[in-house]
Design a protein around this motif. Structure first.
Motif, PDB file in Angstrom:
ATOM      1  N   SER A 132       0.826  -1.452  -0.126  1.00  0.00           N
ATOM      2  CA  SER A 132       0.111  -0.099  -0.022  1.00  0.00           C
ATOM      3  C   SER A 132       0.768   1.136  -0.091  1.00  0.00           C
ATOM      4  N   GLN A 140      -3.731  -1.232  -1.680  1.00  0.00           N
ATOM      5  CA  GLN A 140      -4.444  -0.397  -0.655  1.00  0.00           C
ATOM      6  C   GLN A 140      -6.099  -0.718  -0.450  1.00  0.00           C
ATOM      7  N   PHE A 162      -7.366   5.008   2.865  1.00  0.00           N
ATOM      8  CA  PHE A 162      -6.436   4.108   1.902  1.00  0.00           C
ATOM      9  C   PHE A 162      -7.394   3.843   0.667  1.00  0.00           C
TER      10      PHE A 162
END
Length: 178
Positions: A132, A140, A162
């Motif tokens: 991520s 993510q 995210f």
């Protein structure tokens, strides 16, 4: 400046591959895996990716791991796939990011699902966090989903951040800089 012609490219990739060029091995393997310019032959594709992986090719290791995970050109072997992904993750971990070409993501998903390895949410979170932070939109989203599954308001805020960043990054990659 010229149109793509896999049939013309294949002999050149083969020449480079036979001379030990890992990028040519990967490309030739992809031609065999897709049947472009050569006869479709998944086991030959796996052989080229295996040779390229021995020469420190992260993309080759990712493709080889995927072949074992899905049983393409080899017998499906999830434990072997996890081992290949783990080796790539460890070998290509840099101080400021991963260059594992997605092997870290795949290994994280395997830990999340208990597929070929023991289910381990903490290890899945650790691996998905690495990917991520390296800007991988798929990681993510997966990371955000794992955080949401853990529950709590803080986790929801982090997960939303995210997921939003992943969506923006995916759009930017598909249409170019905003």
């Amino acid at each position: 400046g010229t149109p793509a012609d896999p049939a013309t490219a294949a002999p050149w990739f083969r020449l480079g591959a036979e001379r030990g060029d890992p990028k040519a091995m990967i490309a030739l393997g992809l031609l065999y895996a897709t049947g472009q310019g050569v006869r479709l032959n998944l086991s030959t594709a796996v052989q080229w990716w295996s040779r390229a992986g021995e020469r420190s090719g992260p993309m080759a290791q990712r493709l080889l791991g995927d072949a074992y995970a899905c049983g393409l050109g080899v017998n499906q072997d999830l434990a072997r796939a996890a081992t290949i992904y783990r080796e790539a993750t460890e070998q290509y971990q840099k101080p400021f990011g991963s260059q594992s070409e997605g092997s870290t993501l795949q290994l994280g998903l395997m830990h999340r699902d208990g597929c070929g390895v023991d289910r381990d949410d903490n290890e899945a979170l650790r691996l998905l966090d690495i990917e991520s932070q390296n800007g991988n939109p798929e990681a993510q989203v997966e990371f955000a989903e794992l955080i949401l599954a853990a529950g709590g308001n803080y986790q929801a805020d982090v997960a939303y951040s995210f997921a939003s960043f992943a969506a923006l990054r995916a759009i930017t990659l598909s249409i170019g800089p905003l």
